[in-house]
Design a protein around this motif. Sequence first.
Motif, PDB file in Angstrom:
ATOM      1  N   PHE A  98       0.730  -1.264   0.004  1.00  0.00           N
ATOM      2  CA  PHE A  98      -0.028   0.012  -0.069  1.00  0.00           C
ATOM      3  C   PHE A  98       0.816   1.243   0.073  1.00  0.00           C
ATOM      4  O   PHE A  98       1.935   1.090   0.433  1.00  0.00           O
ATOM      5  CB  PHE A  98      -0.816  -0.021   1.210  1.00  0.00           C
ATOM      6  CG  PHE A  98      -0.317   0.259   2.662  1.00  0.00           C
ATOM      7  CD1 PHE A  98      -0.015   1.453   3.034  1.00  0.00           C
ATOM      8  CD2 PHE A  98       0.192  -0.929   3.196  1.00  0.00           C
ATOM      9  CE1 PHE A  98       0.600   1.583   4.305  1.00  0.00           C
ATOM     10  CE2 PHE A  98       0.883  -0.866   4.476  1.00  0.00           C
ATOM     11  CZ  PHE A  98       1.186   0.477   5.160  1.00  0.00           C
ATOM     12  N   SER A  99       0.249   2.439  -0.508  1.00  0.00           N
ATOM     13  CA  SER A  99       0.911   3.534  -0.408  1.00  0.00           C
ATOM     14  C   SER A  99       0.052   4.630   0.288  1.00  0.00           C
ATOM     15  O   SER A  99      -1.015   4.810   0.100  1.00  0.00           O
ATOM     16  CB  SER A  99       1.249   4.239  -1.917  1.00  0.00           C
ATOM     17  OG  SER A  99       2.168   3.137  -2.667  1.00  0.00           O
ATOM     18  N   HIS A 100       0.882   5.729   1.066  1.00  0.00           N
ATOM     19  CA  HIS A 100       0.355   6.457   1.674  1.00  0.00           C
ATOM     20  C   HIS A 100       0.518   7.937   0.781  1.00  0.00           C
ATOM     21  O   HIS A 100       1.963   8.546   0.900  1.00  0.00           O
ATOM     22  CB  HIS A 100       0.943   6.651   3.179  1.00  0.00           C
ATOM     23  CG  HIS A 100       0.173   7.775   3.725  1.00  0.00           C
ATOM     24  ND1 HIS A 100       1.156   8.892   4.451  1.00  0.00           N
ATOM     25  CD2 HIS A 100      -0.970   8.456   3.908  1.00  0.00           C
ATOM     26  CE1 HIS A 100       0.579   9.765   5.090  1.00  0.00           C
ATOM     27  NE2 HIS A 100      -0.880   9.639   4.533  1.00  0.00           N
ATOM     28  N   TYR A 101      -0.235   8.618   0.128  1.00  0.00           N
ATOM     29  CA  TYR A 101      -0.099   9.747  -0.492  1.00  0.00           C
ATOM     30  C   TYR A 101      -0.605  11.035   0.604  1.00  0.00           C
ATOM     31  O   TYR A 101      -1.302  11.026   1.197  1.00  0.00           O
ATOM     32  CB  TYR A 101      -1.104   9.804  -1.622  1.00  0.00           C
ATOM     33  CG  TYR A 101      -0.792   9.235  -2.685  1.00  0.00           C
ATOM     34  CD1 TYR A 101      -0.225   9.372  -3.882  1.00  0.00           C
ATOM     35  CD2 TYR A 101      -1.206   7.509  -2.630  1.00  0.00           C
ATOM     36  CE1 TYR A 101       0.174   8.767  -4.727  1.00  0.00           C
ATOM     37  CE2 TYR A 101      -0.776   6.575  -3.846  1.00  0.00           C
ATOM     38  CZ  TYR A 101      -0.221   7.255  -4.695  1.00  0.00           C
ATOM     39  OH  TYR A 101       0.301   6.455  -6.140  1.00  0.00           O
ATOM     40  N   TYR A 102       0.613  11.930   0.365  1.00  0.00           N
ATOM     41  CA  TYR A 102       0.370  13.131   1.142  1.00  0.00           C
ATOM     42  C   TYR A 102      -0.683  14.250   0.726  1.00  0.00           C
ATOM     43  O   TYR A 102      -1.055  14.130  -0.584  1.00  0.00           O
ATOM     44  CB  TYR A 102       1.831  13.641   1.362  1.00  0.00           C
ATOM     45  CG  TYR A 102       2.786  13.083   1.975  1.00  0.00           C
ATOM     46  CD1 TYR A 102       2.852  13.158   3.434  1.00  0.00           C
ATOM     47  CD2 TYR A 102       3.532  12.190   1.165  1.00  0.00           C
ATOM     48  CE1 TYR A 102       3.956  12.666   4.192  1.00  0.00           C
ATOM     49  CE2 TYR A 102       4.541  11.332   2.048  1.00  0.00           C
ATOM     50  CZ  TYR A 102       4.707  11.523   3.352  1.00  0.00           C
ATOM     51  OH  TYR A 102       5.482  10.880   4.173  1.00  0.00           O
ATOM     52  N   GLU A 103      -0.773  15.063   1.420  1.00  0.00           N
ATOM     53  CA  GLU A 103      -1.893  16.102   1.176  1.00  0.00           C
ATOM     54  C   GLU A 103      -1.723  16.936  -0.233  1.00  0.00           C
ATOM     55  O   GLU A 103      -2.473  17.258  -0.912  1.00  0.00           O
ATOM     56  CB  GLU A 103      -2.350  17.128   2.335  1.00  0.00           C
ATOM     57  CG  GLU A 103      -2.736  16.306   3.401  1.00  0.00           C
ATOM     58  CD  GLU A 103      -2.972  17.417   4.720  1.00  0.00           C
ATOM     59  OE1 GLU A 103      -2.512  18.564   4.441  1.00  0.00           O
ATOM     60  OE2 GLU A 103      -3.403  17.012   5.698  1.00  0.00           O
TER      61      GLU A 103
END
Length: 428
Positions: A361-366
């Motif tokens: 999984f990837s966590h995308y920033y704001e």
Amino acid sequence: MQKRIIHILILAIFSLGSTFHSYSQNPEEVPDFEEELEQESDIEAEEAEKVMDEIGHYGSDILLKFAPEKVSSITASLPTEGEGLQPLVYTPDQKWWWTLLKQGKLNMKDTTVRYPKFIKFCVDVYNWGDRTFNTYDPEYVVGTGKRWKVRLVSDNWLDSYAMKLPQSVNATMSSDVYANIGAYIQYMAVSVGSSYDVGKLFNKKEPAHKKYEFGFICALFNAELYYHENRGGTNIRKFGKFEDGQRIKEHFPGVQMYTLGFDAYYFFNNKRYSQGAAYNFAKYQLKSQGSFMLGLSITNQRLNIDFSQLPENLKPYLPDSSITDYYFHYNSYALLFGYGYNWVIAPKLLFNASVMPSLGFSHYYEDSVEGNKYMASLNISGRISLTYNLGNYFFGLFGKMNGHWYKRSDCSLFSSIENFSAYIGLRF
């Protein structure tokens, strides 16, 4: 030598006979016993001294005959009056580590070598690690017998992008090939070196691309840390229906890329498969063998594609969309799995191919085009090599690709780094 032994035996018998005679005298002669005893004691002492001298000489002859170096090593003169005791001088016989090191004969696996306490501790730790992490089946993998390596490297790489925009507009982009030439020296697992950007010879501007890589490999696992940067844009190779989809080359300054990644994975068939034989020339693979691999991949990526900077002749082919600036900023955490195979084409020629997809999984920033959210991560890496060993010389060709895939309902992107290198080196 035999005459000397007979002489010693005769003296011993004579001494015993004299003693017996002194105790078998006539009782009438007892008044003179004390005087005669003193005389015979003196004679016996002289004879005993002769016997001991003979034994001493005989023993020294034996030692000198069978182990002359041992006699010389234990013979030392006493210090003169007023002179203090001098420290021992270790000889090569006594296996003092510094002497052996200067002679190039130090073997850290030799348990008879003598070390100071701290160095002995370090050697013990190394030998434990070597047994635990670097043991192979000698029928399939053997060491080179050399600890040092020097090599010259020609390293070439580029970054590429395949993007599908809204309204099914396909764009293909790739940078120019960045070429570096480097020299490296390596002792066991530690390597230092330097490379030169060939582009500086033709362009006085500071390079807009960078690549750093660090790796550690042993029998059990491989670990890699890498950083790639491109601030100089790329080239449009295809863009929608421009030129009827034919291959073109239009410089596009609107791409900036920064990637920091770490990969580590375990070899299941680690006794018979050596990835080090194919990529860092540390082992010889004797028989063809493969292995499944499992590990972890962590990536931080910032990628900006700004289509507002397209060449004017390409802008009419942009899709009707309010988005022209795509910014991807995320951390990716994925599970690596794959397979590698060493094919021994000939006794001196080895080919390797390995493929490792990863899923996570990837966590995308704001500030990313997606905003703050989690998405599936799908990546892939692959490598091939061809290695030729000629005595202590080695030659190699190496190719590698790291790719990252992004997808949402109206847009998808596959970005990758491709690397090609050629090596020539010497073990000693």
